[in-house]
Design a protein around this motif. Sequence first.
Motif, PDB file in Angstrom:
ATOM      1  N   THR A 149       0.850  -1.183   0.000  1.00 25.78           N
ATOM      2  CA  THR A 149       0.000   0.000   0.000  1.00 25.78           C
ATOM      3  C   THR A 149       0.887   1.234   0.000  1.00 25.78           C
ATOM      4  O   THR A 149       1.751   1.393   0.864  1.00 25.78           O
ATOM      5  CB  THR A 149      -0.919   0.029   1.225  1.00 25.78           C
ATOM      6  OG1 THR A 149      -1.742  -1.146   1.222  1.00 25.78           O
ATOM      7  CG2 THR A 149      -1.812   1.257   1.209  1.00 25.78           C
ATOM      8  N   ASP A 150       0.688   2.102  -0.997  1.00 22.88           N
ATOM      9  CA  ASP A 150       1.517   3.300  -1.114  1.00 22.88           C
ATOM     10  C   ASP A 150       0.679   4.437  -1.687  1.00 22.88           C
ATOM     11  O   ASP A 150       0.089   4.313  -2.772  1.00 22.88           O
ATOM     12  CB  ASP A 150       2.717   3.007  -2.034  1.00 22.88           C
ATOM     13  CG  ASP A 150       3.660   4.181  -2.136  1.00 22.88           C
ATOM     14  OD1 ASP A 150       3.717   4.986  -1.188  1.00 22.88           O
ATOM     15  OD2 ASP A 150       4.342   4.300  -3.172  1.00 22.88           O
ATOM     16  N   ARG A 151       0.579   5.543  -0.927  1.00 24.51           N
ATOM     17  CA  ARG A 151      -0.129   6.744  -1.382  1.00 24.51           C
ATOM     18  C   ARG A 151      -1.572   6.429  -1.789  1.00 24.51           C
ATOM     19  O   ARG A 151      -2.068   6.871  -2.833  1.00 24.51           O
ATOM     20  CB  ARG A 151       0.612   7.394  -2.547  1.00 24.51           C
ATOM     21  CG  ARG A 151       2.014   7.840  -2.173  1.00 24.51           C
ATOM     22  CD  ARG A 151       2.770   8.418  -3.353  1.00 24.51           C
ATOM     23  NE  ARG A 151       4.141   8.739  -3.006  1.00 24.51           N
ATOM     24  CZ  ARG A 151       5.035   9.206  -3.867  1.00 24.51           C
ATOM     25  NH1 ARG A 151       4.697   9.420  -5.128  1.00 24.51           N
ATOM     26  NH2 ARG A 151       6.271   9.469  -3.474  1.00 24.51           N
ATOM     27  N   ARG A 153      -2.825   3.680  -2.804  1.00 24.32           N
ATOM     28  CA  ARG A 153      -2.962   2.614  -3.801  1.00 24.32           C
ATOM     29  C   ARG A 153      -2.501   1.295  -3.201  1.00 24.32           C
ATOM     30  O   ARG A 153      -1.416   1.223  -2.616  1.00 24.32           O
ATOM     31  CB  ARG A 153      -2.123   2.942  -5.038  1.00 24.32           C
ATOM     32  CG  ARG A 153      -2.067   1.823  -6.084  1.00 24.32           C
ATOM     33  CD  ARG A 153      -1.103   2.208  -7.190  1.00 24.32           C
ATOM     34  NE  ARG A 153      -0.902   1.135  -8.148  1.00 24.32           N
ATOM     35  CZ  ARG A 153      -1.649   0.954  -9.225  1.00 24.32           C
ATOM     36  NH1 ARG A 153      -2.638   1.791  -9.483  1.00 24.32           N
ATOM     37  NH2 ARG A 153      -1.409  -0.037 -10.072  1.00 24.32           N
ATOM     38  N   THR A 154      -3.311   0.255  -3.325  1.00 20.38           N
ATOM     39  CA  THR A 154      -2.953  -1.075  -2.835  1.00 20.38           C
ATOM     40  C   THR A 154      -2.745  -1.995  -4.026  1.00 20.38           C
ATOM     41  O   THR A 154      -3.592  -2.070  -4.921  1.00 20.38           O
ATOM     42  CB  THR A 154      -4.061  -1.644  -1.928  1.00 20.38           C
ATOM     43  OG1 THR A 154      -4.245  -0.768  -0.807  1.00 20.38           O
ATOM     44  CG2 THR A 154      -3.677  -3.022  -1.414  1.00 20.38           C
ATOM     45  N   GLU A 155      -1.606  -2.672  -4.035  1.00 18.52           N
ATOM     46  CA  GLU A 155      -1.235  -3.486  -5.196  1.00 18.52           C
ATOM     47  C   GLU A 155      -0.616  -4.798  -4.743  1.00 18.52           C
ATOM     48  O   GLU A 155       0.144  -4.840  -3.776  1.00 18.52           O
ATOM     49  CB  GLU A 155      -0.250  -2.715  -6.072  1.00 18.52           C
ATOM     50  CG  GLU A 155       0.154  -3.442  -7.340  1.00 18.52           C
ATOM     51  CD  GLU A 155       0.975  -2.562  -8.276  1.00 18.52           C
ATOM     52  OE1 GLU A 155       1.551  -3.098  -9.232  1.00 18.52           O
ATOM     53  OE2 GLU A 155       1.030  -1.334  -8.027  1.00 18.52           O
ATOM     54  N   TYR A 181       9.097  -0.411  -5.352  1.00 16.06           N
ATOM     55  CA  TYR A 181       8.019  -0.088  -4.424  1.00 16.06           C
ATOM     56  C   TYR A 181       8.598   0.131  -3.029  1.00 16.06           C
ATOM     57  O   TYR A 181       9.659  -0.420  -2.694  1.00 16.06           O
ATOM     58  CB  TYR A 181       7.004  -1.230  -4.351  1.00 16.06           C
ATOM     59  CG  TYR A 181       6.404  -1.641  -5.667  1.00 16.06           C
ATOM     60  CD1 TYR A 181       5.224  -1.062  -6.134  1.00 16.06           C
ATOM     61  CD2 TYR A 181       6.987  -2.647  -6.444  1.00 16.06           C
ATOM     62  CE1 TYR A 181       4.651  -1.456  -7.334  1.00 16.06           C
ATOM     63  CE2 TYR A 181       6.424  -3.044  -7.638  1.00 16.06           C
ATOM     64  CZ  TYR A 181       5.265  -2.443  -8.085  1.00 16.06           C
ATOM     65  OH  TYR A 181       4.701  -2.840  -9.280  1.00 16.06           O
TER      66      TYR A 181
END
Length: 262
Positions: A149-151, A153-155, A181
């Motif tokens: 999870t970054d900014r 956004r979850t990927e 990432y």
Amino acid sequence: MRVLIVDDEALARSRLRRLLVEITPAPSAVHEAANAPEALQALASATARSEPFDVLLLDIHMPGHSGMELARQLQQQPTAPAVVFVTAHPEHALSAFEVNAADYLTKPVRRERLAAALHKVALVAQAHALRQAPAQPEPDLDADTLLITDRGRTERVRLADVLYFKSELKYVTVRTAAHAYLWSGSLNDLETRFAKRYLRVHRNALVAPSAIRCLEKAWGGDDSDGWQLRLFGIEDVLLVSRRQLPVVRALLANKGSGLRAG
């Protein structure tokens, strides 16, 4: 990579052969032909031995059939090698790409430019092989992916794509060939969870063994450990601690895959 140099000038062939030896990784085989008929004979013989050439380093101006004519003839063959033109005549560049040349080098050829051309050929070949490979079943996402999870956004990042993990300040860099990432977890936790997938090479880094291209001496800088890893597909280098150096050397020796240790 198996390379065929096609040039009517012996000195030009000799220079290219010397440059190929200096490239890392160097081609597994380098052969020469002085004209188009010799090149066609060499290609046929290699195919008959099930050792086809991967790339032609092809001059354009040669007695008899030109390199451009040879390239057009090879276009009709579905398993023809990639063509990289090597010529003193830059005005033929447009025509070269009309016959799907992988690259166009002008003489005198620089080693770095030749290495970049061969790297491009290798990437295209890998992409083609992936397209031809049969579809694989989807893996178990929980076991084979990492949730990042970054900014906002979850990927899900596939572990099969991760080349290395590197601890930096409060985060762990998760590096694939295409992206870097930031993951707010623990490197020690990753090592525990994925011990069979990644090797500890430094107090701050885990690496996928299959991603290792070579082990070499790290000259200069502030590093006191003195060794580093280069990886396939990216320019990043990873330091290897003295404590882990024997483990890395043993891994390369056991793989027996031609990986270079400095």
